[in-house]
Design a protein around this motif. Structure first.
Motif, PDB file in Angstrom:
ATOM      1  N   ILE A 218       3.928  10.980  -8.588  1.00  0.00           N
ATOM      2  CA  ILE A 218       3.526  11.333  -9.949  1.00  0.00           C
ATOM      3  C   ILE A 218       2.583  12.536  -9.971  1.00  0.00           C
ATOM      4  O   ILE A 218       2.782  13.481 -10.747  1.00  0.00           O
ATOM      5  N   PHE A 219       1.580  12.508  -9.074  1.00  0.00           N
ATOM      6  CA  PHE A 219       0.528  13.526  -9.144  1.00  0.00           C
ATOM      7  C   PHE A 219       0.664  14.637  -8.094  1.00  0.00           C
ATOM      8  O   PHE A 219      -0.059  15.632  -8.164  1.00  0.00           O
TER       9      PHE A 219
ATOM     10  N   VAL B 162       0.837  -1.205   0.000  1.00  0.00           N
ATOM     11  CA  VAL B 162       0.000   0.000   0.000  1.00  0.00           C
ATOM     12  C   VAL B 162       0.869   1.251   0.000  1.00  0.00           C
ATOM     13  O   VAL B 162       0.581   2.233  -0.700  1.00  0.00           O
ATOM     14  N   LEU B 163       1.939   1.229   0.778  1.00  0.00           N
ATOM     15  CA  LEU B 163       2.839   2.383   0.833  1.00  0.00           C
ATOM     16  C   LEU B 163       3.531   2.626  -0.504  1.00  0.00           C
ATOM     17  O   LEU B 163       3.773   3.781  -0.881  1.00  0.00           O
ATOM     18  N   VAL B 164       3.855   1.559  -1.210  1.00  0.00           N
ATOM     19  CA  VAL B 164       4.433   1.704  -2.550  1.00  0.00           C
ATOM     20  C   VAL B 164       3.429   2.385  -3.473  1.00  0.00           C
ATOM     21  O   VAL B 164       3.776   3.302  -4.234  1.00  0.00           O
ATOM     22  N   VAL B 165       2.172   1.953  -3.408  1.00  0.00           N
ATOM     23  CA  VAL B 165       1.119   2.585  -4.222  1.00  0.00           C
ATOM     24  C   VAL B 165       0.981   4.057  -3.857  1.00  0.00           C
ATOM     25  O   VAL B 165       0.926   4.932  -4.734  1.00  0.00           O
ATOM     26  N   PHE B 166       0.943   4.338  -2.557  1.00  0.00           N
ATOM     27  CA  PHE B 166       0.806   5.722  -2.089  1.00  0.00           C
ATOM     28  C   PHE B 166       1.957   6.588  -2.585  1.00  0.00           C
ATOM     29  O   PHE B 166       1.753   7.679  -3.124  1.00  0.00           O
ATOM     30  N   ALA B 167       3.185   6.094  -2.404  1.00  0.00           N
ATOM     31  CA  ALA B 167       4.363   6.863  -2.807  1.00  0.00           C
ATOM     32  C   ALA B 167       4.381   7.105  -4.305  1.00  0.00           C
ATOM     33  O   ALA B 167       4.731   8.204  -4.769  1.00  0.00           O
ATOM     34  N   ALA B 168       3.986   6.103  -5.081  1.00  0.00           N
ATOM     35  CA  ALA B 168       3.977   6.251  -6.539  1.00  0.00           C
ATOM     36  C   ALA B 168       2.967   7.301  -6.979  1.00  0.00           C
ATOM     37  O   ALA B 168       3.272   8.169  -7.815  1.00  0.00           O
ATOM     38  N   VAL B 169       1.771   7.249  -6.400  1.00  0.00           N
ATOM     39  CA  VAL B 169       0.725   8.205  -6.790  1.00  0.00           C
ATOM     40  C   VAL B 169       1.112   9.624  -6.380  1.00  0.00           C
ATOM     41  O   VAL B 169       0.982  10.573  -7.170  1.00  0.00           O
ATOM     42  N   VAL B 170       1.598   9.779  -5.152  1.00  0.00           N
ATOM     43  CA  VAL B 170       1.998  11.115  -4.687  1.00  0.00           C
ATOM     44  C   VAL B 170       3.183  11.627  -5.497  1.00  0.00           C
ATOM     45  O   VAL B 170       3.248  12.809  -5.850  1.00  0.00           O
TER      46      VAL B 170
END
Length: 199
Positions: free
Chosen positions: A140-141, A130-138
């Motif tokens: 990028i966006f 989940v943290l990987v997903v969070f870090a990737a989205v933040v």
């Protein structure tokens, strides 16, 4: 006999508004009247600085993790009933942050950090994903709220993949729904292109 104790303890700990306490103690600020008015780490970081933001994040995670860890150790995690009890303790801590006892169920946070603390105990591998997903989205966006929403949406599938526990997955799904509910204003700003960037 231990379950009601852990349930009450989790809700009481979850209700402690560490962001408000730290901002008032270290910066002399009423965080509920600054920025977005939220007591969470993002608003504290923006209004009171990185140190207090990180401290708020750590405290909010701890108030989720500690009661769940205690319940898991004392009640056990083998079997559907024990897992249900631990999952309910996790939800109690999470709900305490959203609807805090000490402010008459008002001025609560959005629950992301507290939920992360709970998941750290229930399924650390799922939390890491989940943290990987969070870090990737933040990354990028550049929108923390968008990262929170998308990572919350990934939580239940990841918890089930890691634990195959229906009680833990059900709790994760409840967390996802409530996180999205608490982010209603952020969703509107995201759609309108008005959500603030973190950097």
């Amino acid at each position: 006999m231990y379950f009601p104790f852990f349930l009450a303890l989790a809700y009481a700990l979850g209700s402690i508004p560490f962001g408000a306490v730290l901002a008032h103690w270290r910066a002399g600020m009423d965080i509920t009247k600054a920025g977005s008015g939220n007591i969470g780490a993002t608003n504290v970081l923006r209004q009171a600085g990185p140190a207090l933001g990180v401290a708020t994040l750590a405290c909010d995670m701890a108030k989720g993790a500690l009661p769940v860890l205690g319940a898991a150790l004392v009640l056990g995690t083998d079997g559907f009933l024990n897992q249900t009890a631990v999952a309910l303790v996790a939800l109690a801590a999470f709900l305490g942050h959203l609807f805090p006892l000490y402010s008459l169920f008002k001025k609560g946070g959005k629950g992301v950090a507290t939920a992360a603390g709970c998941v750290l105990v229930l399924s650390p591998v799922a939390l890491a994903c989940v943290l990987v997903v969070f870090a990737a989205v933040v990354g990028i966006f550049r929108r923390v709220s968008l990262g929170s929403l998308i990572s919350a949406a990934s939580l239940a599938p990841l918890v089930y993949w890691q634990t195959h526990s229906l009680p833990y997955t059900g709790a994760a799904l409840a967390v996802t729904i409530l996180v999205w509910f608490k982010h209603e204003a952020n969703i509107k700003r995201l759609i309108a292109g008005e959500e603030s960037a973190i950097f």
